[in-house]
Each structure stands twice: as C-alpha cells, then as structure tokens.
Write an enzyme that holds these catalytic residues in place. Sequence first.
Site, short mmCIF file in Angstrom:
data_model
loop_
_atom_site.label_atom_id
_atom_site.label_comp_id
_atom_site.label_asym_id
_atom_site.label_seq_id
_atom_site.Cartn_x
_atom_site.Cartn_y
_atom_site.Cartn_z
N SER A 198 0.81 -1.22 0.00
CA SER A 198 0.00 0.00 0.00
C SER A 198 0.84 1.26 0.00
O SER A 198 0.38 2.32 -0.43
CB SER A 198 -0.95 0.01 1.20
OG SER A 198 -0.22 -0.06 2.40
N HIS A 206 9.83 -1.37 1.87
CA HIS A 206 9.89 -1.60 3.32
C HIS A 206 9.81 -3.07 3.63
O HIS A 206 9.21 -3.85 2.89
CB HIS A 206 8.77 -0.85 4.05
CG HIS A 206 7.40 -1.11 3.49
ND1 HIS A 206 6.95 -0.50 2.33
CD2 HIS A 206 6.39 -1.91 3.92
CE1 HIS A 206 5.71 -0.91 2.09
NE2 HIS A 206 5.35 -1.78 3.03
N HIS A 218 8.56 -5.62 6.67
CA HIS A 218 7.83 -5.79 7.93
C HIS A 218 8.61 -6.78 8.79
O HIS A 218 8.96 -7.87 8.32
CB HIS A 218 6.45 -6.40 7.68
CG HIS A 218 5.52 -5.56 6.86
ND1 HIS A 218 4.47 -4.86 7.40
CD2 HIS A 218 5.48 -5.32 5.53
CE1 HIS A 218 3.81 -4.24 6.44
NE2 HIS A 218 4.40 -4.50 5.28
#
Length: 115
Positions: free
Chosen positions: A97, A102, A104
Amino acid sequence: MYDKNNVFAKILRGEIPNKTVYSDDNVLAFYDVAPRAKVHVLVIPRGECTDSFDFTQNAPADAQVAFWCGVRKTVEKLGLRDNFRTVANTGRGAGQSVMHFHIHIMSDERFTEDF
Ligand code: DGP
C-alpha cells in the site's frame, strides 16, 4: 515511478511523526501504525525506491548491505532471535500500500498461519 509524497517519504522528512526503533544514515525502523502482530515494525531505506524489485535492481550495493545491517540491528534492538518474520509485500497485487520499499518485522507468541 517514485512518488516523493508517499507516507514513508513524509516520515523520512519528519513531516509525519513515528515511533522510532532504530535509525542510522541508511535506514529508519519504526512501529507500524496498524500492528498485525504483538511486535510489528517497519524498516525502510532512506533512499528513494518503490519496492523490493526496484531496490535490489537499482540501489547501490553498499546501500543494500547497509539496509540489511539495519534490519539486523533493528531485530537485535527488539530483542528478537528465533521467533520473527520479515515480509516485503511487493506490488499492489501482493497488498503493498505504501510505494516506498519496506520490510515488515513481525513477532508474536505463535503465528496462526504458516507460509
Ligand atoms: P504494505 O501493505 O506492505 O505497503 O505496508 C504498509 C504498512 O505501513 C501498513 O502495515 C501500515 C503502515 N503505515 C501506513 N501509514 C503509516 C504511518 O503513517 N505511520 C506508520 N507508522 N505506519 C504506517
């Protein structure tokens, strides 16, 4: 194409606050605003890249090494060792999104799903 107004770019510029776990010249790690595990932290490179494909193709090798060192330092700071996952959603089809690469980092007592 990288959008300089994505939410993580704003976090990197200090325009949106974050709960920082680890920070250095190459990476920023902060708690996810909508955690889906007991521990849910995001690690992002400071350089502009949209996703894991872009990062591994276009980021300089030293930036890629520094990023993974930052992931490692973040994990150590969180006190995790043998019960965490690293996930990189890549592309809208995989549920990405925010179009700034990135990772997690997620840890919980037990994961309900196996991959
Ligand atoms: P992904 O779906 O893989 O693109 O993950 C994006 C994550 O970013 C999602 O878990 C929620 C998180 N997120 C979105 N906006 C913010 C924000 O403003 N602050 C923080 N800390 N996390 C955010």
